[in-house]
Scaffold this active site. Structure first.
Site, PDB file in Angstrom:
ATOM      1  N   GLY A  22      34.902   7.144  29.874  1.00 42.87           N
ATOM      2  CA  GLY A  22      35.684   7.328  28.653  1.00 42.87           C
ATOM      3  C   GLY A  22      36.809   8.333  28.767  1.00 42.87           C
ATOM      4  O   GLY A  22      37.269   8.868  27.758  1.00 42.87           O
ATOM      5  N   SER A  23      37.304   8.560  29.985  1.00 46.45           N
ATOM      6  CA  SER A  23      38.373   9.557  30.109  1.00 46.45           C
ATOM      7  C   SER A  23      39.639   9.100  29.385  1.00 46.45           C
ATOM      8  O   SER A  23      40.400   9.922  28.877  1.00 46.45           O
ATOM      9  CB  SER A  23      38.660   9.869  31.578  1.00 46.45           C
ATOM     10  OG  SER A  23      39.281   8.772  32.205  1.00 46.45           O
ATOM     11  N   ASN A  24      39.863   7.788  29.331  1.00 49.07           N
ATOM     12  CA  ASN A  24      41.051   7.303  28.615  1.00 49.07           C
ATOM     13  C   ASN A  24      40.870   7.372  27.106  1.00 49.07           C
ATOM     14  O   ASN A  24      41.810   7.700  26.389  1.00 49.07           O
ATOM     15  CB  ASN A  24      41.400   5.887  29.085  1.00 49.07           C
ATOM     16  CG  ASN A  24      42.061   5.915  30.447  1.00 49.07           C
ATOM     17  OD1 ASN A  24      43.222   6.283  30.561  1.00 49.07           O
ATOM     18  ND2 ASN A  24      41.294   5.604  31.482  1.00 49.07           N
ATOM     19  N   LYS A  67      30.640 -11.036  30.881  1.00 50.80           N
ATOM     20  CA  LYS A  67      31.549 -11.584  29.861  1.00 50.80           C
ATOM     21  C   LYS A  67      30.927 -11.395  28.474  1.00 50.80           C
ATOM     22  O   LYS A  67      29.744 -11.042  28.357  1.00 50.80           O
ATOM     23  CB  LYS A  67      31.817 -13.061  30.138  1.00 50.80           C
ATOM     24  CG  LYS A  67      30.573 -13.930  30.136  1.00 50.80           C
ATOM     25  CD  LYS A  67      30.905 -15.372  30.519  1.00 50.80           C
ATOM     26  CE  LYS A  67      29.627 -16.193  30.580  1.00 50.80           C
ATOM     27  NZ  LYS A  67      29.862 -17.586  30.923  1.00 50.80           N
ATOM     28  N   MET A 123      34.545  -3.380  30.748  1.00 50.93           N
ATOM     29  CA  MET A 123      34.449  -4.192  31.958  1.00 50.93           C
ATOM     30  C   MET A 123      33.813  -5.557  31.705  1.00 50.93           C
ATOM     31  O   MET A 123      32.925  -5.996  32.437  1.00 50.93           O
ATOM     32  CB  MET A 123      33.694  -3.412  33.034  1.00 50.93           C
ATOM     33  CG  MET A 123      34.321  -2.069  33.362  1.00 50.93           C
ATOM     34  SD  MET A 123      36.105  -2.122  33.693  1.00 50.93           S
ATOM     35  CE  MET A 123      36.051  -2.524  35.425  1.00 50.93           C
ATOM     36  N   ARG A 124      34.272  -6.238  30.674  1.00 46.76           N
ATOM     37  CA  ARG A 124      33.797  -7.584  30.386  1.00 46.76           C
ATOM     38  C   ARG A 124      34.975  -8.494  30.090  1.00 46.76           C
ATOM     39  O   ARG A 124      35.936  -8.050  29.453  1.00 46.76           O
ATOM     40  CB  ARG A 124      32.899  -7.606  29.146  1.00 46.76           C
ATOM     41  CG  ARG A 124      31.515  -7.244  29.456  1.00 46.76           C
ATOM     42  CD  ARG A 124      30.676  -7.101  28.228  1.00 46.76           C
ATOM     43  NE  ARG A 124      29.442  -6.531  28.698  1.00 46.76           N
ATOM     44  CZ  ARG A 124      28.406  -7.232  29.143  1.00 46.76           C
ATOM     45  NH1 ARG A 124      28.413  -8.544  29.074  1.00 46.76           N
ATOM     46  NH2 ARG A 124      27.338  -6.626  29.618  1.00 46.76           N
ATOM     47  N   ASN A 161      44.920  -3.955  26.868  1.00 46.89           N
ATOM     48  CA  ASN A 161      44.040  -3.532  27.957  1.00 46.89           C
ATOM     49  C   ASN A 161      44.797  -2.604  28.894  1.00 46.89           C
ATOM     50  O   ASN A 161      46.001  -2.736  29.092  1.00 46.89           O
ATOM     51  CB  ASN A 161      43.570  -4.771  28.748  1.00 46.89           C
ATOM     52  CG  ASN A 161      42.652  -4.402  29.900  1.00 46.89           C
ATOM     53  OD1 ASN A 161      41.722  -3.602  29.742  1.00 46.89           O
ATOM     54  ND2 ASN A 161      42.902  -4.956  31.070  1.00 46.89           N
ATOM     55  N   HIS A 182      44.949  -1.347  32.815  1.00 49.73           N
ATOM     56  CA  HIS A 182      44.511  -1.782  34.151  1.00 49.73           C
ATOM     57  C   HIS A 182      45.094  -0.833  35.205  1.00 49.73           C
ATOM     58  O   HIS A 182      46.276  -0.494  35.138  1.00 49.73           O
ATOM     59  CB  HIS A 182      44.970  -3.228  34.423  1.00 49.73           C
ATOM     60  CG  HIS A 182      44.451  -3.743  35.723  1.00 49.73           C
ATOM     61  ND1 HIS A 182      43.156  -4.184  35.883  1.00 49.73           N
ATOM     62  CD2 HIS A 182      45.030  -3.821  36.948  1.00 49.73           C
ATOM     63  CE1 HIS A 182      42.967  -4.545  37.148  1.00 49.73           C
ATOM     64  NE2 HIS A 182      44.081  -4.335  37.811  1.00 49.73           N
TER      65      HIS A 182
HETATM   66  C1  GAR Z   1      40.366   2.993  34.033  1.00 52.25           C
HETATM   67  O1  GAR Z   1      40.844   3.379  35.292  1.00 52.25           O
HETATM   68  C2  GAR Z   1      40.889   1.619  33.674  1.00 52.25           C
HETATM   69  O2  GAR Z   1      42.160   1.377  34.164  1.00 52.25           O
HETATM   70  C3  GAR Z   1      39.862   0.730  34.342  1.00 52.25           C
HETATM   71  O3  GAR Z   1      38.633   1.365  34.103  1.00 52.25           O
HETATM   72  C4  GAR Z   1      38.846   2.775  34.097  1.00 52.25           C
HETATM   73  C5  GAR Z   1      38.127   3.364  32.895  1.00 52.25           C
HETATM   74  O4  GAR Z   1      38.040   4.746  33.021  1.00 52.25           O
HETATM   75  N1  GAR Z   1      39.877  -0.597  33.788  1.00 52.25           N
HETATM   76  C6  GAR Z   1      39.801  -1.704  34.516  1.00 52.25           C
HETATM   77  O5  GAR Z   1      39.641  -1.685  35.727  1.00 52.25           O
HETATM   78  C7  GAR Z   1      39.897  -2.992  33.731  1.00 52.25           C
HETATM   79  N2  GAR Z   1      40.051  -4.097  34.611  1.00 52.25           N
HETATM   80  P1  GAR Z   1      37.535   5.628  31.781  1.00 52.25           P
HETATM   81  O6  GAR Z   1      36.186   5.074  31.327  1.00 52.25           O
HETATM   82  O7  GAR Z   1      37.408   7.009  32.346  1.00 52.25           O
HETATM   83  O8  GAR Z   1      38.571   5.535  30.709  1.00 52.25           O
END
Ligand code: GAR
Length: 200
Positions: free
Chosen positions: A11-13, A65, A92-93, A109, A111
């Site tokens: 969840g850093s984002n 999914k 991640m689904r 999303n 990426h």
């Molecule tokens: C992020 O790096 C995001 O780009 C990636 O998961 C990570 C989540 O990090 N998403 C994907 O790869 C989607 N295909 P977080 O949980 O620390 O936010």
């Protein structure tokens, strides 16, 4: 703009979005709910820290999914939040047409590569192994084509000779933490202005 965040990981984002909101850098956007398909995901711990409701939503029966009964559960729960924007921050689904139709044009999303390069799993590792010199991160609208929807914005990251996979990951995450809140803020301003014009 009411924002719902979906995530599966640390969840850093989501944290970057919530910190931007606290700092007044999220435009007219406001996070109203966090959902996770993993009961022990770090993203759920952000709820109490930032005063935002956070809940686990059962994704059964599929592993990768969101379909069938799980899709129906997610549509109902997310609809109840009346979102203007659904942000996939490490969710991640793969989303299926039912969910996509329910929130058409409202799902974005994040990426960890410069799409259309390196879609799918492990975008950072794919770029690293391919030996590209510039990679980065992308925010895009979600369509049925996995990682293939219209690109909203991107941020480039240079891979230096001194980088390791670990330092590259850190650089991409830092870029993501800047890009995603900025995109949400921008979309919220655009939506706000569009609504004012409609009212005028
Ligand atoms: C992020 O790096 C995001 O780009 C990636 O998961 C990570 C989540 O990090 N998403 C994907 O790869 C989607 N295909 P977080 O949980 O620390 O936010």
């Amino acid at each position: 703009m009411r924002v719902v965040i979906l995530g599966s990981g640390r969840g850093s984002n989501a944290e970057a979005i919530l910190k931007a909101q606290e700092a007044g850098r999220l435009g007219r956007a406001r996070v109203v709910q966090i959902f996770s398909d993993k009961p022990d995901a770090g993203i759920l711990a952000l709820g109490p820290r930032f005063g935002v409701p956070a809940a686990y939503l059962d994704p059964a029966p599929f592993k990768t999914k969101l379909e069938g009964p799980a899709e129906a559960r997610y549509i109902e729960a997310v609809s109840a939040c009346q979102p203007d924007l659904v942000v996939l921050a490490g969710f991640m689904r793969v989303l299926k047409p039912g969910f996509l139709r329910a929130f058409e044009g409202k799902i974005i999303n994040l990426h960890p590569s410069l799409l259309p390069s390196f879609p799918g799993l492990d975008g950072i590792g794919q770029a690293w192994r391919r030996g590209v010199k510039i990679t980065g991160c992308t925010v895009h609208y979600v369509t049925e084509e996995v990682d293939g929807g219209p690109i909203i914005d991107q941020m480039a990251v240079r891979i230096e000779d001194s980088d390791t996979l670990e330092t590259l990951e850190a650089k991409i995450h830092a870029a993501e933490h800047e890009l995603l809140p900025a995109v949400i803020a921008r979309l919220s301003e655009q939506q706000g202005k569009a609504r004012e014009t409609t009212r005028a």
